[in-house]
Structure formats: C-alpha cells, structure tokens
Design an enzyme around this catalytic site. Structure first.
Site, PDB file in Angstrom:
ATOM      1  N   LYS A 110       5.264  11.704   6.326  1.00 43.79           N
ATOM      2  CA  LYS A 110       3.850  11.995   6.616  1.00 43.79           C
ATOM      3  C   LYS A 110       3.254  10.957   7.556  1.00 43.79           C
ATOM      4  CE  LYS A 110       2.709   9.724   2.294  1.00 43.79           C
ATOM      5  NZ  LYS A 110       2.563   9.906   0.853  1.00 43.79           N
ATOM      6  N   ARG A 121      -5.355  12.920  -8.368  1.00 42.02           N
ATOM      7  CA  ARG A 121      -5.448  13.177  -6.942  1.00 42.02           C
ATOM      8  C   ARG A 121      -5.139  14.660  -6.816  1.00 42.02           C
ATOM      9  NH1 ARG A 121      -1.963   9.734  -2.592  1.00 42.02           N
ATOM     10  NH2 ARG A 121      -0.358  11.163  -3.325  1.00 42.02           N
ATOM     11  N   TYR A 140     -17.037 -13.093  19.615  1.00 38.20           N
ATOM     12  CA  TYR A 140     -18.307 -12.490  19.186  1.00 38.20           C
ATOM     13  C   TYR A 140     -18.842 -13.162  17.933  1.00 38.20           C
ATOM     14  CZ  TYR A 140     -17.708  -8.414  22.263  1.00 38.20           C
ATOM     15  OH  TYR A 140     -17.581  -7.572  23.338  1.00 38.20           O
ATOM     16  N   MET A 170     -12.262  -5.470  20.619  1.00 41.35           N
ATOM     17  CA  MET A 170     -11.663  -4.142  20.718  1.00 41.35           C
ATOM     18  C   MET A 170     -10.306  -4.173  21.423  1.00 41.35           C
ATOM     19  SD  MET A 170     -13.192  -0.718  22.550  1.00 41.35           S
ATOM     20  CE  MET A 170     -14.665  -0.660  21.554  1.00 41.35           C
TER      21      MET A 170
HETATM   22  C1  LIG Z   1       3.443   9.139   0.196  1.00 41.24           C
HETATM   23  C2  LIG Z   1       4.100   9.759  -0.965  1.00 41.24           C
HETATM   24  C3  LIG Z   1       5.394   9.373  -1.307  1.00 41.24           C
HETATM   25  C4  LIG Z   1       6.102   8.205  -0.672  1.00 41.24           C
HETATM   26  O1  LIG Z   1       5.501   7.035  -1.190  1.00 41.24           O
HETATM   27  P1  LIG Z   1       5.945   5.541  -0.791  1.00 41.24           P
HETATM   28  O2  LIG Z   1       5.118   4.702  -1.679  1.00 41.24           O
HETATM   29  O3  LIG Z   1       5.593   5.380   0.633  1.00 41.24           O
HETATM   30  O4  LIG Z   1       7.395   5.431  -1.047  1.00 41.24           O
HETATM   31  C5  LIG Z   1       6.014  10.081  -2.331  1.00 41.24           C
HETATM   32  N1  LIG Z   1       5.381  11.092  -2.977  1.00 41.24           N
HETATM   33  C6  LIG Z   1       4.111  11.464  -2.678  1.00 41.24           C
HETATM   34  C7  LIG Z   1       3.462  12.571  -3.433  1.00 41.24           C
HETATM   35  C8  LIG Z   1       3.421  10.806  -1.671  1.00 41.24           C
HETATM   36  O5  LIG Z   1       2.153  11.149  -1.394  1.00 41.24           O
END
Ligand SMILES: *Cc1c(COP(=O)(O)O)cnc(C)c1O
Length: 379
Positions: free
Chosen positions: A43, A141, A262, A315
């Site tokens: 992801k 979640r 800054y 920036m």
């Molecule tokens: C991102 C995610 C993972 C991987 O998690 P890491 O901590 O990066 O190894 C696995 N399962 C779900 C549902 C996730 O959202």
C-alpha cells in the site's frame, strides 16, 4: 513523478531504492514463518519505495499474495503480475464490484453491507469471486464486529460462498509485551473456531516477529520489507532499502549569536560554518526535524560525519551546522546523505516524534529516483 534519467543531474536530490535489500528482507521473513505463506503489503506505493518496481521484485523471489489499500493500487499490481493474489485492504468501494471482479482484486470485506453487496454481485454473475473477511478484534478501525459472526455465517451458508481468507489486525504488535496482543489473539482464535475451514491471517511485520502463534496460514509484512523498525526498542535486523541524498548548494560562515532560518528560532553559540542543502519539508524533510528549544535537530551525514540540522527547515532548503568538520569542507554540488546506512529512517522518525512509516511514505520530493539491486540471498 520521477524525473527523466537525462534530467537527473538537474534534480536537487536523489532517492535510491535497493530492490535487493527488499527482496532479502522478504526472504528473511519468509524463513522465520515456515508454516505460513508470506505476503507483502504494497500500500501507499510500497511505503513510498515504488510499487511498480517492488511488486515484480518480490514476485521474483516467490511472493504471490499482495496487500494494497485501494483498488487503484490493486490495478497497478494486477497489470504487472497477472497471476498474483491482490487483496484490497480498504474494502469494496460501493458500486464497484464489477471493477474488482474484472481486475481480479479481492476486497477485504469489513462490514455486513459490504458482504451483502459482494454476495449479491457474485450471485448475479453466477460466480464466486474470491474475497477476504476482516473481523475487528480490538482496533476499531475496519472490520466486522465479532458479534456479527453469526450473521456472517448465516449469509455464507445461505449463499454457499467461501471466503479465501479470514483476517484481523493487531493494534499493538510493535509493543510485544502489550496485553492487547494476547486478547486479540484469543478473540481471533475463538472466531476461527466458528469458521474452521477458512485460511487465517493475523500478523503484520511486528506481529510475525513476536510470536509463531501469530503466523496462521498467511503473514502480511510491510514495514520490515522496506528496512524500517517494526518493534519499538529492539535492534532492527532488516536491511536498509532506501538512500536519500541532497545537493549542498552553499557553504557559509556565520558569527556567534546570529540566528538561522525563519522565526530566528536558533541562535549560534559559536562562530559557525553552515551548509545549505537543497531539500525541505516539501520533499518530506519534516519541519519537526528542525532543532527545538530543548532538542537538537536531526542529524545527516556530510563527508562521512554526522552533523545536525539547525534552524527551521524551509520548504525547499535546510541548514546544517558543519563547524565540526573543520577543514574537511564540502563543496557546492556535493551530496549530503539524509537517509543511508549511518542515519536511518528510524533516526529521523525518533527526532520528529513519529514512526518510520510516516518518514518513508512522505518521501515524495523532487528526487531523481533510481533503483538498484544488491542481490538476493540465493544469488
Ligand atoms: C499496513 C498493514 C499491514 C502491514 O503492516 P506493517 O506494520 O507495515 O508490517 C498488514 N495488515 C494490515 C491490515 C495493514 O493495514
């Protein structure tokens, strides 16, 4: 957007991703989970490292199960890897069942309406398109509530549909002693008792590292593949996969009690020499890495030595105190190392009071991106 190769010399900074390190990290995790299949979380563009490059590299060493967040990310993996199994963690976008089925993306179903929509589509097509079911065991979640297991079972029985995978996700796996890990494992095991013949997956990187009991049939590591720390307070065994360098634009002299940057938030305690680098918060160099009243700035490497960022990060620019380099002075055009073997993603995460995940996924700057391959364990 990657800068074309011929323009690389015009880029202010260079991000190098070592696909060999990512492959070796996957192989190492695969070895410590011998009873489970080893997947990979891709992801957010493979945690900022580039899903288009990382997915085929992991496939080459044997990875077949990939986890993305959104259907768009899934389509990228599908186009590159026709026979990979691609799970979409954020679930089924309402009204998009056909797109998922056509691209052979497996939604991770996390609510009863989502399940109903998918089953309705499968029934209308006369085809059991594969999907995963996610239950929430304590994170609040995404995920079906455990109390909904009976309804889910009834729907599966009525339709004859069998999911590919039953999932849940740890809230506190990066804290191995946290009692929530034991609670979530127990809840997950009792859930599996109700769905005995569906393969199960619980562990992310930290989860798979802290106990064999978390492995089940499939593990889903992300952060560890990309070389960052999965477990707080433990040495990190993974190979670093990312190197970030930025051009030094100028070396300047400044006098004691002058201020830098800054807000005039930093006053020099001595006559100093500063290097100005061509990298700023717009490139992922968080402003929180600047020095604070009670905390020095994060450190980077120039001429092989660690030197601190001083003043507020701008920036597109940042200042580094290089007084301690003495006469070993860098010259304009030379590269400073922001992330490398001596300064890790996690060093900056600690300095910015965040996690390596956020540092990695923020590396979207004006870089010339290059990929190298330092090889696998087998080569
Ligand atoms: C991102 C995610 C993972 C991987 O998690 P890491 O901590 O990066 O190894 C696995 N399962 C779900 C549902 C996730 O959202």
């Amino acid at each position: 957007m990657p800068i074309p190769a011929q323009a690389a010399s015009l880029a202010p900074a260079r991000l190098t991703v070592d696909l060999g390190a990512i492959k070796r990290n996957w192989q190492a995790l695969d070895r410590i989970t011998p009873t489970a299949l080893t997947g990979a979380a891709l992801k957010a563009d493979a945690y900022g490292t580039g899903a288009r490059q990382v997915a085929p590299a992991l496939y080459e060493v044997g990875a077949r199960f990939f986890f993305v967040a959104t259907p768009e990310e899934g389509i990228i993996v599908r186009d590159l890897l026709p026979d990979a199994h691609v799970f979409v963690l954020n679930g089924l976008w309402p009204g998009q069942s056909r797109l998922y089925a056509q691209a052979r993306l497996m939604p991770v179903i996390s609510s009863l309406p989502m399940l109903e929509e998918w089953l309705r589509y499968c029934i209308s097509q006369g085809e059991a398109y594969p999907a995963a079911l996610q239950f929430d065991t304590g994170m609040n979640r995404l995920g079906l509530r455990l109390a909904e297991a009976g309804d889910v079972k009834a729907q599966l029985n009525a339709s004859g549909y069998k999911p590919q995978l039953l999932m849940s996700h740890f809230a506190c796996a990066d804290l191995p002693g946290h009692e929530k890990n034991r609670t979530q494992l127990a809840l997950f095991q009792s859930l599996l008792g109700q769905f005995p013949d569906i393969p199960a997956s619980l562990a992310n990187s930290a989860g798979l590292m802290i106990s064999k009991r978390h492995h089940f049939q499939l593990v889903r590591p992300g952060i560890a593949l990309y070389g960052a720390r999965a477990i707080a307070g433990r040495p990190n065994p993974m190979a670093p996969a990312v190197k970030l360098e930025a051009q030094i634009l100028q070396v300047r002299e400044a006098k004691v009690s002058e201020t830098v940057g800054y807000g005039a938030s930093f006053s020099l305690q001595r006559d100093s020499r500063l290097a100005i680098i061509s990298l700023g918060y717009a490139d992922g160099l968080f402003r929180a890495l600047s020095n604070q009243p009670n905390k020095p700035g994060s450190r980077i490497v120039i001429r092989g030595q660690k030197v601190p960022l001083v003043g507020r990060i701008s920036m597109d620019l940042a200042a580094v105190d290089i007084t301690d380099l003495g006469n070993n002075l860098p010259v304009p055009g030379e590269m400073a190392t922001i992330i490398g073997k001596d300064v890790t993603v996690d060093d900056h995460a600690d300095a910015a009071n965040t996690i390596g995940y956020e540092i990695l996924t923020s590396l979207k700057g004006r870089y010339a991106r290059t990929y190298r391959d330092s090889g696998t364990d087998g080569s």
